[in-house]
Scaffold this motif. Structure first.
Motif, PDB file in Angstrom:
ATOM      1  N   ILE A 155      -5.503 -15.096   6.922  1.00  0.00           N
ATOM      2  CA  ILE A 155      -6.090 -13.955   6.219  1.00  0.00           C
ATOM      3  C   ILE A 155      -7.378 -14.418   5.553  1.00  0.00           C
ATOM      4  N   THR A 156      -8.483 -13.740   5.862  1.00  0.00           N
ATOM      5  CA  THR A 156      -9.748 -14.080   5.225  1.00  0.00           C
ATOM      6  C   THR A 156      -9.698 -13.672   3.755  1.00  0.00           C
ATOM      7  N   ALA A 157     -10.559 -14.256   2.954  1.00  0.00           N
ATOM      8  CA  ALA A 157     -10.618 -13.916   1.528  1.00  0.00           C
ATOM      9  C   ALA A 157     -10.928 -12.434   1.349  1.00  0.00           C
ATOM     10  N   GLU A 180      -7.809 -10.440   2.169  1.00  0.00           N
ATOM     11  CA  GLU A 180      -6.784 -10.615   1.135  1.00  0.00           C
ATOM     12  C   GLU A 180      -7.011  -9.664  -0.035  1.00  0.00           C
ATOM     13  N   THR A 181      -8.263  -9.419  -0.388  1.00  0.00           N
ATOM     14  CA  THR A 181      -8.542  -8.500  -1.492  1.00  0.00           C
ATOM     15  C   THR A 181      -8.219  -7.059  -1.124  1.00  0.00           C
ATOM     16  N   LEU A 188      -5.561  -6.204   0.911  1.00  0.00           N
ATOM     17  CA  LEU A 188      -4.170  -6.050   1.334  1.00  0.00           C
ATOM     18  C   LEU A 188      -3.381  -5.076   0.467  1.00  0.00           C
ATOM     19  N   GLY A 194       0.627 -15.836   5.502  1.00  0.00           N
ATOM     20  CA  GLY A 194      -0.253 -14.746   5.903  1.00  0.00           C
ATOM     21  C   GLY A 194       0.364 -13.398   5.627  1.00  0.00           C
ATOM     22  N   SER A 206       2.634 -12.009   2.403  1.00  0.00           N
ATOM     23  CA  SER A 206       1.968 -11.003   1.566  1.00  0.00           C
ATOM     24  C   SER A 206       2.723  -9.679   1.589  1.00  0.00           C
TER      25      SER A 206
END
Length: 162
Positions: free
Chosen positions: A22-24, A27-28, A30, A55, A59
Motif C-alpha cells: 500500500i502506497t503512503a 493508506e491515507t 483507506l 497490506g 488494514s
C-alpha cells in the motif's frame, strides 16, 4: 418485494482481497474507501473472510473490527506464525479482544503462490460476494487471481483500485 429489514437478516459472506503493498497516498485514503465500500455490506449478520497478510488484509481487519459488528474470520495459508509480524500482531490483538469469529490455518506445507491461491479459493468458495482492492491491473497478482476466480464461479465482485 423484500423489505430492508428482511435483507438485513439474511446472512452475508464476503471475501476481502487486496494488495500487500500500500502506497503512503493510498493508506491515507483507506478509511474513506472502507467506509464507502465495506460498511454497506457490514451489517451484524455479515461474515467477512480476510487473508491475514500485511497490506489490505490487515488494514481491512483493523477497520472492520473497529467500525462494525460483522463476524470476522481470518484465513492464513500456513499458520499465523508464518504471517508477517504486523499481520500476526493484528490477528492476535483482535483474537484476544474477542473480535474474531475464527482463525483458519490451512497448514500448507510451503508458503508461496499455490498456498495463497488455495487460501483465496477457500475464502471465495464460502462467500457470496468478493471485494477486491488491487494495485494496478497486473492479472498475475493474487488480488486479480481471486477476483477472477470469483467471476469464474459467477459470484458478484466489487473492484476498488488503490
Amino acid at each position: 418485494m423484500t423489505s430492508a429489514k428482511e435483507r438485513a437478516s439474511v446472512p452475508r459472506h464476503v471475501t476481502i482481497t487486496g494488495t500487500r503493498s500500500i502506497t503512503a497516498q493510498a493508506e491515507t485514503q483507506l478509511t474513506g474507501l472502507f467506509d464507502d465500500y465495506l460498511r454497506p455490506f457490514a451489517d451484524p449478520n455479515a461474515t467477512f473472510y480476510l487473508g491475514g497478510a500485511a497490506g489490505i488484509d490487515t488494514s481491512a481487519l483493523d477497520w472492520l473490527a473497529e467500525h462494525t459488528q460483522a463476524a470476522l474470520t481470518v484465513v492464513v495459508p500456513c499458520t499465523v506464525a508464518d504471517q508477517p509480524a504486523v499481520a500476526g500482531e493484528a490477528i492476535h490483538r483482535w483474537q484476544r479482544g474477542g473480535r474474531l469469529a475464527g482463525v483458519v490455518e490451512l497448514r500448507a506445507e510451503k508458503l508461496g503462490s499455490s498456498a495463497y491461491h488455495a487460501r483465496n479459493r477457500w475464502m471465495v468458495d464460502r462467500s457470496g460476494f468478493v471485494i477486491g482492492f488491487p494495485q494496478g491491473s497486473d492479472s498475475t497478482s493474487g488480488t486479480w487471481y481471486t477476483v477472477n476466480y470469483a467471476a469464474d464461479q459467477g459470484k458478484p465482485r466489487l473492484v476498488v483500485p488503490v
